[in-house]
Design an enzyme around this catalytic site. Sequence first.
Site, mmCIF file in Angstrom:
data_model
loop_
_atom_site.group_PDB
_atom_site.id
_atom_site.type_symbol
_atom_site.label_atom_id
_atom_site.label_comp_id
_atom_site.label_asym_id
_atom_site.label_seq_id
_atom_site.Cartn_x
_atom_site.Cartn_y
_atom_site.Cartn_z
ATOM 1 N N ASP A 124 -0.954 -6.196 -0.213
ATOM 2 C CA ASP A 124 -1.482 -5.593 1.010
ATOM 3 C C ASP A 124 -2.996 -5.454 0.942
ATOM 4 O O ASP A 124 -3.557 -5.114 -0.110
ATOM 5 C CB ASP A 124 -0.889 -4.193 1.210
ATOM 6 C CG ASP A 124 0.427 -4.200 1.954
ATOM 7 O OD1 ASP A 124 0.752 -5.226 2.588
ATOM 8 O OD2 ASP A 124 1.139 -3.180 1.916
ATOM 9 N N GLU A 147 8.716 -4.299 11.050
ATOM 10 C CA GLU A 147 9.100 -2.980 10.546
ATOM 11 C C GLU A 147 9.549 -2.034 11.651
ATOM 12 O O GLU A 147 8.841 -1.851 12.655
ATOM 13 C CB GLU A 147 7.948 -2.340 9.764
ATOM 14 C CG GLU A 147 8.321 -0.961 9.200
ATOM 15 C CD GLU A 147 7.358 -0.433 8.158
ATOM 16 O OE1 GLU A 147 7.573 0.715 7.700
ATOM 17 O OE2 GLU A 147 6.411 -1.144 7.791
ATOM 18 N N ASP A 190 0.825 -1.214 0.000
ATOM 19 C CA ASP A 190 0.000 0.000 0.000
ATOM 20 C C ASP A 190 0.856 1.260 0.000
ATOM 21 O O ASP A 190 0.333 2.370 -0.131
ATOM 22 C CB ASP A 190 -1.010 0.001 1.144
ATOM 23 C CG ASP A 190 -0.379 -0.116 2.524
ATOM 24 O OD1 ASP A 190 0.862 -0.124 2.624
ATOM 25 O OD2 ASP A 190 -1.144 -0.205 3.511
ATOM 26 N N SER A 191 2.182 1.100 0.072
ATOM 27 C CA SER A 191 3.083 2.238 -0.131
ATOM 28 C C SER A 191 2.911 2.837 -1.517
ATOM 29 O O SER A 191 3.298 3.990 -1.751
ATOM 30 C CB SER A 191 4.540 1.810 0.066
ATOM 31 O OG SER A 191 4.874 0.727 -0.796
#
Length: 259
Positions: free
Chosen positions: A83, A183, A44-45
């Site tokens: 995602d 992360e 989704d980045s």
Amino acid sequence: MAVTIHQLRTWKEQGRPISVLTAWDFPFATLLDQAGVDVLLVGDSLAMVALGYPTTLPLTLDEMLYHAQAVTRGVNHALVICDLPFLSYQESPQQALRSAGTLLQQAGVAAVKLEGGYPDMAKTVHYLVDRGIPVMGHVGLTPQSVHQFSGYRRQGTSDVEADRILQEAIALEAAGAFAIVLEHIPAPLATKITQTLTIPTIGIGAGPGCDGQVLVTADMLGLSAWQPPFAKAYTNLQESITGAVQQFCDDVRHHQFPQ
């Protein structure tokens, strides 16, 4: 031969690190796949690197589906994971099943990734896995919670936070997740989680002790105006592209192209 979920587990057992990059369109997916990356994440980045949104939050399931379809058309080797975007799975396990099913059925991705851990997301993971949907987990800094975290801050820096993240990872494995992204957490914590779990861990800003590493491709190629401190640019395509475009414009204006 195409990479499979089972292959990732085998690589963890063999101590063979797993390479993961993000993809959002056909040309990049094709190039990354041909270069030999193990896993492509339709992350989704892409909301920020491809669509210009300020965060990942505005991205819709329809937009994610569109990009996932483009990526899978360009891939023959890598395992493609997608995602689940914000608010496409948090409401209920049933909503998550519909969203994940759409991505597997209409885009042809092999698995989905969702953010968060115990207890709600672990229940959702279990619900999806029970119904044949492979799921990758994601703990630590979860970008869809950027406002809750007051920015993209490192997580797990206190003993309480570190234990919470460890327990979330354990719960996700117990729920049936086949791998977990760690992360922006301290390297010792990531190493501890990696040694505790039997499923692969994929680190981003989590040190060298994970079973694999993921980078946002735009960061890795030097295409981002800003990149997180833990990213590494292996080239500067922003500079190369700008120079090429400027040269083209100059050639046109001075009647050097075409000749």
